[in-house]
Design an enzyme around this catalytic site. Structure first.
Site, PDB file in Angstrom:
ATOM      1  N   LYS A 139       7.775  -6.967   0.861  1.00 52.48           N
ATOM      2  CA  LYS A 139       6.864  -5.859   1.181  1.00 52.48           C
ATOM      3  C   LYS A 139       5.777  -6.335   2.144  1.00 52.48           C
ATOM      4  O   LYS A 139       5.552  -7.552   2.279  1.00 52.48           O
ATOM      5  CB  LYS A 139       6.227  -5.342  -0.112  1.00 52.48           C
ATOM      6  CG  LYS A 139       5.339  -6.365  -0.824  1.00 52.48           C
ATOM      7  CD  LYS A 139       4.896  -5.877  -2.183  1.00 52.48           C
ATOM      8  CE  LYS A 139       4.003  -6.908  -2.871  1.00 52.48           C
ATOM      9  NZ  LYS A 139       3.661  -6.502  -4.251  1.00 52.48           N
ATOM     10  N   TYR A 164     -23.516 -14.527  16.119  1.00 49.89           N
ATOM     11  CA  TYR A 164     -24.350 -13.342  15.853  1.00 49.89           C
ATOM     12  C   TYR A 164     -25.380 -13.596  14.753  1.00 49.89           C
ATOM     13  O   TYR A 164     -25.066 -14.164  13.703  1.00 49.89           O
ATOM     14  CB  TYR A 164     -23.470 -12.182  15.393  1.00 49.89           C
ATOM     15  CG  TYR A 164     -22.623 -11.580  16.480  1.00 49.89           C
ATOM     16  CD1 TYR A 164     -23.156 -11.243  17.728  1.00 49.89           C
ATOM     17  CD2 TYR A 164     -21.279 -11.324  16.243  1.00 49.89           C
ATOM     18  CE1 TYR A 164     -22.362 -10.671  18.707  1.00 49.89           C
ATOM     19  CE2 TYR A 164     -20.473 -10.744  17.213  1.00 49.89           C
ATOM     20  CZ  TYR A 164     -21.030 -10.422  18.451  1.00 49.89           C
ATOM     21  OH  TYR A 164     -20.240  -9.858  19.402  1.00 49.89           O
TER      22      TYR A 164
HETATM   23  C1  LIG Z   1       4.229  -7.552  -5.036  1.00 52.02           C
HETATM   24  C2  LIG Z   1       5.103  -7.370  -6.209  1.00 52.02           C
HETATM   25  C3  LIG Z   1       5.826  -8.446  -6.747  1.00 52.02           C
HETATM   26  C4  LIG Z   1       5.651  -9.870  -6.260  1.00 52.02           C
HETATM   27  O1  LIG Z   1       4.564 -10.436  -6.941  1.00 52.02           O
HETATM   28  P1  LIG Z   1       4.154 -11.967  -6.721  1.00 52.02           P
HETATM   29  O2  LIG Z   1       3.096 -12.177  -7.741  1.00 52.02           O
HETATM   30  O3  LIG Z   1       3.650 -12.055  -5.317  1.00 52.02           O
HETATM   31  O4  LIG Z   1       5.373 -12.765  -6.949  1.00 52.02           O
HETATM   32  C5  LIG Z   1       6.695  -8.204  -7.787  1.00 52.02           C
HETATM   33  N1  LIG Z   1       6.848  -6.955  -8.280  1.00 52.02           N
HETATM   34  C6  LIG Z   1       6.159  -5.902  -7.806  1.00 52.02           C
HETATM   35  C7  LIG Z   1       6.360  -4.564  -8.408  1.00 52.02           C
HETATM   36  C8  LIG Z   1       5.250  -6.069  -6.771  1.00 52.02           C
HETATM   37  O5  LIG Z   1       4.560  -5.025  -6.304  1.00 52.02           O
END
Ligand SMILES: *Cc1c(COP(=O)(O)O)cnc(C)c1O
Length: 381
Positions: free
Chosen positions: A38, A269
Site C-alpha cells: 500500500k 529561517y
Molecule cells: C499496513 C497494514 C499492514 C502492514 O503492517 P506492518 O505493521 O507495516 O507490517 C497489515 N495489515 C493491514 C490491514 C494494514 O493496513
C-alpha cells in the site's frame, strides 16, 4: 534504473534487500506471507517491490484501495491480491473483473460487491474483516454474526465466495502485550462464528510485521508484512537486529553549496541556530516538501564526508543546512540522509525518533521530487 537524472535527490531502493527480507521473515514465521505494498509500497514503488517480494516467495499482495490494486494489475502483476478500504460506491466491478479479493467490513460493501459479481456473472472473492479490538474497520460485536450470515446467503446464491476471514492488531509492536493476546482469542471466536454459519474460509489472517515476527499464535494461515518487508525493525531496534532485516531504501543527494562562516552566524529561517565557532556549512537540497520533517529541527543528522553531521537551523521546504565543522567538504560531495546503517549512517528509524513519529510516516512522506532508483532489478522474474 534512474527515472529522472535531473532530480536533486534520489531514493535508492535495493530490491535484493526486499527479497532477502521476505526470506528472513519467512524463515521466522514459516507461514505464507502477504507483501503489503500500500501507499506505493511505503514510498518504495509498488510494482517494483511487489515483483521482488513475489519472486522471493511472498504468496499474496495487500493494498489499501481499488486504485492501488488495479494499478498492480495494469503493471501485469496477476498474483493473489487483497484490497481492503473502499467507498460504498467504489469500483467493485473492476475489482471483481481483475480477480482482486475484496476486503469487506460492512453489509453495505458486501451488497455492492455481490451486485458487481452478479452483473459480471462470476463470484466475487471476499475476505470478511472482523473488528477484534482496534475499533477501526471490520465488523465488531453482534455486527460480525450479521455480516457472516449475509455473506453465507450470498455465497449460497453464488454471487460471492468467502475466501478469507481477517482482522488487524492494535499494538503488536509492544512485546508481550495483553491486548494482542485478547485479540487472538477474539479472532478465534469470530472464526468459530463464521464456520458455524457455514463459511469455509481458506485463509485466516491477523498478524502484521511485529506480530508475525514475535507472536506465533497470531500467524494463522498468512502474515501481512509491511514495515519489515522494507527492512525496518518493527520493534525500533537499531543496528544488527534479531531478524536479519536490511533497510531497502537509501535517501541520498549531494552538497550544492559550501561556506565557511565565523562564530555567531545565524542559519536558516528565523536564524534559530547560531554557530558557536568558526565552521563549514553545507547546503543540502532536500526539505520538508521532500519528506524531511520540520519537527526534526535540532536533532537530525546526515552522513557527510564519512561522518554524522548535524542538520542546523530550520528545515525549509526545499533545503536544509548541515554543519560540517572542520571536515573537508566540497560542492558535489555525496550526502546520505538515511540508509542501510552502514557505518554510522543515520537510519529511517532515527529520523522518525528525531521527528517524533514512526518510520512508516517518514518513508511514505518521501516526496514526488525525489527520483526512485532501483538496484538488483535482475533478481526479479
Ligand atoms: C499496513 C497494514 C499492514 C502492514 O503492517 P506492518 O505493521 O507495516 O507490517 C497489515 N495489515 C493491514 C490491514 C494494514 O493496513
Amino acid at each position: 534504473m534512474i527515472q529522472d537524472v535531473r532530480a536533486l535527490a534520489k531514493a535508492v531502493v535495493d530490491l535484493a534487500a526486499v527479497a532477502s527480507n521476505v526470506r528472513a521473515i519467512a524463515a521466522v514465521t514459516r507461514t505464507p506471507l502477504m507483501a503489503v505494498v500500500k501507499a506505493d509500497a511505503f514510498g518504495h514503488g509498488a510494482a517494483m517491490v511487489a515483483r521482488a517480494a513475489l519472486d522471493a516467495g511472498a504468496a499474496w499482495l495487500g493494498v489499501t484501495s481499488a486504485s492501488e490494486a488495479l494499478a498492480l494489475r495494469r503493471a501485469g502483476i496477476s498474483a493473489p491480491t487483497l484490497s481492503w478500504l473502499h467507498r460504498p460506491d467504489d469500483e467493485f466491478d473492476a475489482l471483481v473483473a481483475a480477480d482482486v479479493d475484496v476486503g469487506v467490513s460492512t453489509p453495505t460493501h458486501l451488497h455492492a460487491t455481490a451486485e458487481a459479481a452478479r452483473r459480471l456473472g462470476v463470484p466475487a472473492m471476499v475476505q470478511l474483516k472482523a473488528d477484534t479490538g482496534l475499533s477501526r474497520n471490520g465488523a465488531g460485536g453482534e455486527h460480525w454474526a450479521e455480516l457472516v450470515a449475509r455473506a453465507r446467503s450470498y455465497e449460497v446464491a453464488g454471487s460471492i465466495r468467502v475466501r478469507g476471514v481477517w482482522s488487524h492488531l492494535a499494538d503488536a509492536d509492544i512485546p508481550g502485550s495483553p491486548v494482542l493476546r485478547r485479540q487472538v482469542t477474539r479472532f478465534e471466536e469470530v472464526l468459530g462464528i463464521a464456520r458455524d454459519a457455514g463459511l469455509q474460509p481458506d485463509l485466516a489472517h491477523l498478524a502484521n510485521s511485529a506480530a508475525a515476527l514475535s507472536a506465533p499464535t497470531s500467524r494463522f494461515d498468512l502474515c501481512r508484512i509491511g514495515l519489515a518487508l522494507y527492512g525496518v525493525d518493527p520493534f525500533g531496534g537499531r543496528g544488527p537486529d534479531r531478524f536479519g532485516l536490511h533497510p531497502a531504501m537509501t535517501l541520498c543527494t549531494s552538497v550544492v553549496n559550501v561556506k565557511r562562516v565565523p562564530a555567531g552566524t545565524g542559519v536558516s529561517y528565523g536564524l534559530s541556530h547560531v554557530t558557536t565557532k568558526k565552521t563549514t556549512l553545507a547546503l543540502v537540497p532536500l526539505g520538508y516538501a521532500d519528506g524531511l520533517p520540520r519537527t526534526a529541527e535540532g536533532r537530525a543528522a546526515v552522513w557527510l564526508a564519512g561522518r554524522r553531521c548535524p542538520v542546523v537551523g530550520r528545515i525549509a521546504m526545499d533545503q536544509c543546512v548541515v554543519d560540517a565543522g572542520d571536515l573537508p567538504v566540497a560542492i558535489g560531495d555525496p550526502v546520505v540522509v538515511f540508509g542501510p546503517a552502514q557505518g554510522d549512517q543515520p537510519t529511517v528509524a532515527e529520523w522518525a525518533g528525531w521527528a517524533g513519529t514512526n518510520p512508516n510516516e517518514i518513508l511514505t512522506g518521501i516526496g514526488a521530487r525525489v527520483a526512485r532508483e532501483y538496484l538488483h532489478e535482475m533478481v526479479m522474474t
